[in-house]
Write a protein that holds these residues in place. Structure first.
Motif, PDB file in Angstrom:
ATOM      1  N   MET A  56      22.688   8.755 -44.870  1.00  9.23           N
ATOM      2  CA  MET A  56      23.062   9.322 -43.567  1.00  9.23           C
ATOM      3  C   MET A  56      23.409  10.794 -43.719  1.00  9.23           C
ATOM      4  SD  MET A  56      22.738   6.986 -41.351  1.00  9.23           S
ATOM      5  CE  MET A  56      23.654   7.625 -39.966  1.00  9.23           C
ATOM      6  N   ILE A  57      23.229  11.562 -42.652  1.00 11.67           N
ATOM      7  CA  ILE A  57      23.551  12.968 -42.662  1.00 11.67           C
ATOM      8  C   ILE A  57      25.053  13.134 -42.800  1.00 11.67           C
ATOM      9  CG2 ILE A  57      23.435  15.109 -41.307  1.00 11.67           C
ATOM     10  CD1 ILE A  57      20.950  14.038 -40.026  1.00 11.67           C
ATOM     11  N   ASN A  58      25.433  14.151 -43.531  1.00 12.70           N
ATOM     12  CA  ASN A  58      26.840  14.399 -43.817  1.00 12.70           C
ATOM     13  C   ASN A  58      27.691  14.333 -42.554  1.00 12.70           C
ATOM     14  OD1 ASN A  58      29.172  16.488 -44.085  1.00 12.70           O
ATOM     15  ND2 ASN A  58      28.633  15.886 -46.170  1.00 12.70           N
ATOM     16  N   ASP A  59      28.800  13.556 -42.606  1.00 16.91           N
ATOM     17  CA  ASP A  59      29.638  13.364 -41.423  1.00 16.91           C
ATOM     18  C   ASP A  59      30.276  14.660 -40.955  1.00 16.91           C
ATOM     19  OD1 ASP A  59      29.071  10.715 -41.252  1.00 16.91           O
ATOM     20  OD2 ASP A  59      30.829  10.052 -42.385  1.00 16.91           O
ATOM     21  N   GLU A  60      30.608  15.545 -41.893  1.00 15.77           N
ATOM     22  CA  GLU A  60      31.234  16.807 -41.503  1.00 15.77           C
ATOM     23  C   GLU A  60      30.278  17.648 -40.671  1.00 15.77           C
ATOM     24  OE1 GLU A  60      33.715  19.725 -40.698  1.00 15.77           O
ATOM     25  OE2 GLU A  60      34.235  17.809 -41.597  1.00 15.77           O
ATOM     26  N   ILE A  61      28.972  17.628 -41.059  1.00 15.65           N
ATOM     27  CA  ILE A  61      27.975  18.329 -40.255  1.00 15.65           C
ATOM     28  C   ILE A  61      27.959  17.776 -38.845  1.00 15.65           C
ATOM     29  CG2 ILE A  61      25.497  18.723 -39.954  1.00 15.65           C
ATOM     30  CD1 ILE A  61      25.224  18.780 -42.965  1.00 15.65           C
ATOM     31  N   GLY A  62      28.031  16.438 -38.739  1.00 14.61           N
ATOM     32  CA  GLY A  62      27.995  15.811 -37.425  1.00 14.61           C
ATOM     33  C   GLY A  62      29.196  16.195 -36.577  1.00 14.61           C
ATOM     34  N   LEU A 100      15.117  14.720 -30.159  1.00 19.11           N
ATOM     35  CA  LEU A 100      14.029  14.805 -31.131  1.00 19.11           C
ATOM     36  C   LEU A 100      14.035  16.137 -31.879  1.00 19.11           C
ATOM     37  CD1 LEU A 100      11.117  13.336 -28.976  1.00 19.11           C
ATOM     38  CD2 LEU A 100      12.317  12.175 -30.841  1.00 19.11           C
ATOM     39  N   GLY A 101      14.219  17.217 -31.146  1.00 23.65           N
ATOM     40  CA  GLY A 101      14.134  18.543 -31.740  1.00 23.65           C
ATOM     41  C   GLY A 101      15.461  19.184 -32.012  1.00 23.65           C
ATOM     42  N   GLY A 102      16.548  18.421 -31.871  1.00 21.48           N
ATOM     43  CA  GLY A 102      17.875  18.980 -32.079  1.00 21.48           C
ATOM     44  C   GLY A 102      18.818  17.964 -32.675  1.00 21.48           C
ATOM     45  N   ALA A 156      13.193   4.120 -29.769  1.00 26.07           N
ATOM     46  CA  ALA A 156      14.055   2.970 -29.485  1.00 26.07           C
ATOM     47  C   ALA A 156      15.518   3.327 -29.784  1.00 26.07           C
ATOM     48  CB  ALA A 156      13.614   1.766 -30.317  1.00 26.07           C
ATOM     49  N   ARG A 157      15.732   4.089 -30.831  1.00 25.99           N
ATOM     50  CA  ARG A 157      17.088   4.538 -31.158  1.00 25.99           C
ATOM     51  C   ARG A 157      17.607   5.484 -30.072  1.00 25.99           C
ATOM     52  NH1 ARG A 157      19.744   8.758 -33.994  1.00 25.99           N
ATOM     53  NH2 ARG A 157      21.506   8.028 -35.267  1.00 25.99           N
ATOM     54  N   PHE A 158      16.732   6.363 -29.573  1.00 35.29           N
ATOM     55  CA  PHE A 158      17.119   7.261 -28.486  1.00 35.29           C
ATOM     56  C   PHE A 158      17.539   6.462 -27.257  1.00 35.29           C
ATOM     57  CE2 PHE A 158      15.563   9.359 -24.548  1.00 35.29           C
ATOM     58  CZ  PHE A 158      16.489  10.389 -24.483  1.00 35.29           C
ATOM     59  N   LYS A 159      16.804   5.403 -26.945  1.00 30.70           N
ATOM     60  CA  LYS A 159      17.150   4.588 -25.783  1.00 30.70           C
ATOM     61  C   LYS A 159      18.511   3.927 -25.964  1.00 30.70           C
ATOM     62  CE  LYS A 159      15.595   0.724 -22.906  1.00 30.70           C
ATOM     63  NZ  LYS A 159      14.568  -0.338 -22.717  1.00 30.70           N
ATOM     64  N   TYR A 184      19.289  14.317 -36.657  1.00 29.87           N
ATOM     65  CA  TYR A 184      18.822  13.045 -37.210  1.00 29.87           C
ATOM     66  C   TYR A 184      17.306  13.011 -37.373  1.00 29.87           C
ATOM     67  CZ  TYR A 184      17.577   8.106 -37.455  1.00 29.87           C
ATOM     68  OH  TYR A 184      17.029   6.917 -37.843  1.00 29.87           O
ATOM     69  N   THR A 185      16.576  13.373 -36.323  1.00 34.96           N
ATOM     70  CA  THR A 185      15.122  13.230 -36.362  1.00 34.96           C
ATOM     71  C   THR A 185      14.501  14.137 -37.409  1.00 34.96           C
ATOM     72  OG1 THR A 185      15.066  12.587 -34.034  1.00 34.96           O
ATOM     73  CG2 THR A 185      13.009  13.360 -34.991  1.00 34.96           C
ATOM     74  N   ALA A 186      14.968  15.374 -37.509  1.00 32.53           N
ATOM     75  CA  ALA A 186      14.426  16.293 -38.507  1.00 32.53           C
ATOM     76  C   ALA A 186      14.641  15.753 -39.923  1.00 32.53           C
ATOM     77  CB  ALA A 186      15.077  17.666 -38.367  1.00 32.53           C
ATOM     78  N   LYS A 187      15.830  15.224 -40.173  1.00 35.75           N
ATOM     79  CA  LYS A 187      16.104  14.671 -41.496  1.00 35.75           C
ATOM     80  C   LYS A 187      15.299  13.394 -41.727  1.00 35.75           C
ATOM     81  CE  LYS A 187      19.820  13.309 -44.625  1.00 35.75           C
ATOM     82  NZ  LYS A 187      21.278  13.236 -44.865  1.00 35.75           N
ATOM     83  N   PHE A 188      15.133  12.590 -40.703  1.00 36.46           N
ATOM     84  CA  PHE A 188      14.331  11.370 -40.812  1.00 36.46           C
ATOM     85  C   PHE A 188      12.910  11.691 -41.255  1.00 36.46           C
ATOM     86  CE2 PHE A 188      11.072   8.820 -38.715  1.00 36.46           C
ATOM     87  CZ  PHE A 188      11.349   7.545 -39.185  1.00 36.46           C
ATOM     88  N   TRP A 189      12.301  12.677 -40.621  1.00 29.42           N
ATOM     89  CA  TRP A 189      10.912  13.013 -40.961  1.00 29.42           C
ATOM     90  C   TRP A 189      10.807  13.533 -42.392  1.00 29.42           C
ATOM     91  CZ3 TRP A 189       7.204  10.801 -38.728  1.00 29.42           C
ATOM     92  CH2 TRP A 189       7.146  10.610 -37.346  1.00 29.42           C
ATOM     93  N   PHE A 190      11.811  14.288 -42.841  1.00 23.89           N
ATOM     94  CA  PHE A 190      11.741  14.785 -44.216  1.00 23.89           C
ATOM     95  C   PHE A 190      11.938  13.664 -45.228  1.00 23.89           C
ATOM     96  CE2 PHE A 190      13.459  16.357 -48.166  1.00 23.89           C
ATOM     97  CZ  PHE A 190      12.522  17.320 -48.498  1.00 23.89           C
TER      98      PHE A 190
END
Length: 439
Positions: free
Chosen positions: A1-7, A334-336, A55-58, A344-350
């Motif tokens: 998961m992406i770092n919680d502090e970033i979130g 998606l783009g942010g 589906a996650r976005f929904k 999330y999406t950017a990290k998912f794709w990488f």
């Protein structure tokens, strides 16, 4: 998961504007729903992964999305036809090659001032922000970004007794000849040179890697006058086809998939491709050369490479959508940032597919760094990022037509049907004629 502090930090920056979890928690169908899901459209890259993410976005937003996947080679034509017929989607993928032309045609609407947009632009690399801005207006949010690299089969170079990857195109020629003379490969170089709808990143990468350009700062063509590099590069290709014969002539008939298959089976030692290609080549489930494909800087003419070409693939908002509020929530997810304030999406794709990211903070993310080390060289990856640049001419509404003429001209070189001087002159004339046509 992406770092919680970033979130947590991102949530504070967003101030609940985009998709803050508190703002969207428990939402049902979006307000003002005209009777259906958001229509979202893209090319056919990993469509099931897209569906899973939607589906996650929904789940986070309560907004339903209907995704349509279109074959990549037909994406531009079909999408333009939809806009012309008034049947376009609410939101869609956009090539940087098409963005300026679609904006000028009225297909896309600016997104300045819409919720979450400023926060995204503050968090991404300046080059990506510039690529999504036209005439001072922001039009898109980032899908992914990447630049071209020299990818080489280190095992084949070792067998030939070569010390490492070439730093110049002249060294590349010498290494390819050595591989042939030692009975290892007849043709060492292969790349996708089949006419396409997008662009040939490999040629632009070689051009920028050699310190050249085709247009000045005012976007006037100079490939036939003050900059000799385009002609010199075409001359190198001409020599590689007619004299040294190191490029597989089948390249002019191949798209990306056949080239990938050839490289993965050890048929070539070198290619020029997006960095993320190294991930698949080093995947033992997909490749016979897993662990052997390495990444290097783009070699230059007469000296070490000076850079590469940067691409930015995007998400855009249709000018005539009746679902703007919901569609911008989709775009900012998606783009942010997602409902937890994370890219999330950017990290998912990488992490899952190796697609490059536009967000500066992800370059320092431990999971991102660990994943990159599995299939690429972080130092080379970073050097390519630092030196790559966008094609300035993509801001011209006629760019896609120029790219088509460029590809045809290069094909004439690769098939020994024309000479570099004639091709360069024809390209300059084409650019000037297109400028007049669109004036």
């Amino acid at each position: 998961m992406i770092n919680d502090e970033i979130g947590r930090r991102r949530l504070l920056q967003l101030g609940g504007l985009a998709l803050g979890s508190a703002a969207i928690s428990g939402c049902g169908a979006p307000a003002g729903d005209p009777g259906g899901p958001i229509a979202f459209q893209g090319w056919d890259y990993e469509p099931q992964a897209v569906e899973d993410n939607l589906a996650r976005f929904k789940e986070q937003s309560g907004i339903e999305v209907a995704f349509t996947s279109i074959t990549g080679s037909q994406y531009v034509q079909k999408t333009v036809a939809e806009f012309t017929a008034g049947s376009e989607p609410d939101a869609l993928y956009v090539y940087d090659d098409s963005m300026a032309g679609w904006a000028d045609a009225g297909y896309l609407q600016p997104i300045d001032g819409l919720p979450g947009v400023d926060e995204v632009y503050q968090a991404i690399f300046p080059g990506n922000a510039d690529a999504m801005t036209h005439d001072g207006k922001r039009y898109c949010l980032p899908y992914y970004t990447d630049c071209s690299a020299l990818l080489y089969n280190a095992d084949l170079l070792d067998k030939a007794g070569l010390p490492g990857p070439p730093k110049t195109l002249e060294e590349l020629t010498d290494q390819a000849i050595t591989l042939r003379e030692r009975g290892i490969l007849k043709y060492s170089i292969g790349f996708a040179a089949q006419l396409s709808d997008s662009y040939w990143g490999w040629f632009w990468a070689l051009l920028y890697g050699s310190g050249g350009t085709m247009f000045d700062d005012q976007l006037q063509p100079i490939m036939d006058s003050t900059d000799p590099v385009p002609k010199e590069l075409l001359s190198w290709l001409d020599d590689a086809v007619r004299v040294s014969k190191i490029i597989d002539p089948a390249s002019v008939q191949m798209g990306p998939t056949p080239v990938d298959e050839a490289l993965s089976s050890g048929q070539y030692a070198f290619t020029f491709a997006s960095r993320y290609g190294a991930r698949a080549y080093n995947d033992p489930k997909k490749s016979k050369i897993a662990g052997k494909m390495k990444m290097a800087l783009i070699p230059g003419l007469g000296g070490p490479g000076q850079g590469s070409v940067l691409t930015t693939r995007m998400y855009g908002l249709s000018a005539n959508t009746e679902r703007r509020d919901d569609a911008i929530k989709l775009l900012t997810y998606l783009g942010g940032f997602d409902g937890d304030g994370k890219p999330y999406t950017a990290k998912f794709w990488f992490l899952n597919y190796g697609l490059g990211f536009a967000f500066e903070e992800l370059a320092k993310d431990p999971e991102v760094i660990a994943e990159l080390k599995r299939w690429g060289d972080p130092d080379v990856y970073a050097q390519l990022s630092a030196t790559a640049k966008s094609r300035s001419v993509v801001v011209k509404p006629w760019y896609s037509e120029f790219e088509t003429e460029l590809q045809k001209g290069i094909q004439r070189i690769l098939t020994a049907q024309d000479d570099p001087g004639s091709v360069v002159a024809a390209l300059a004339t084409s650019a000037r004629d297109l400028e007049k046509k669109y004036a």
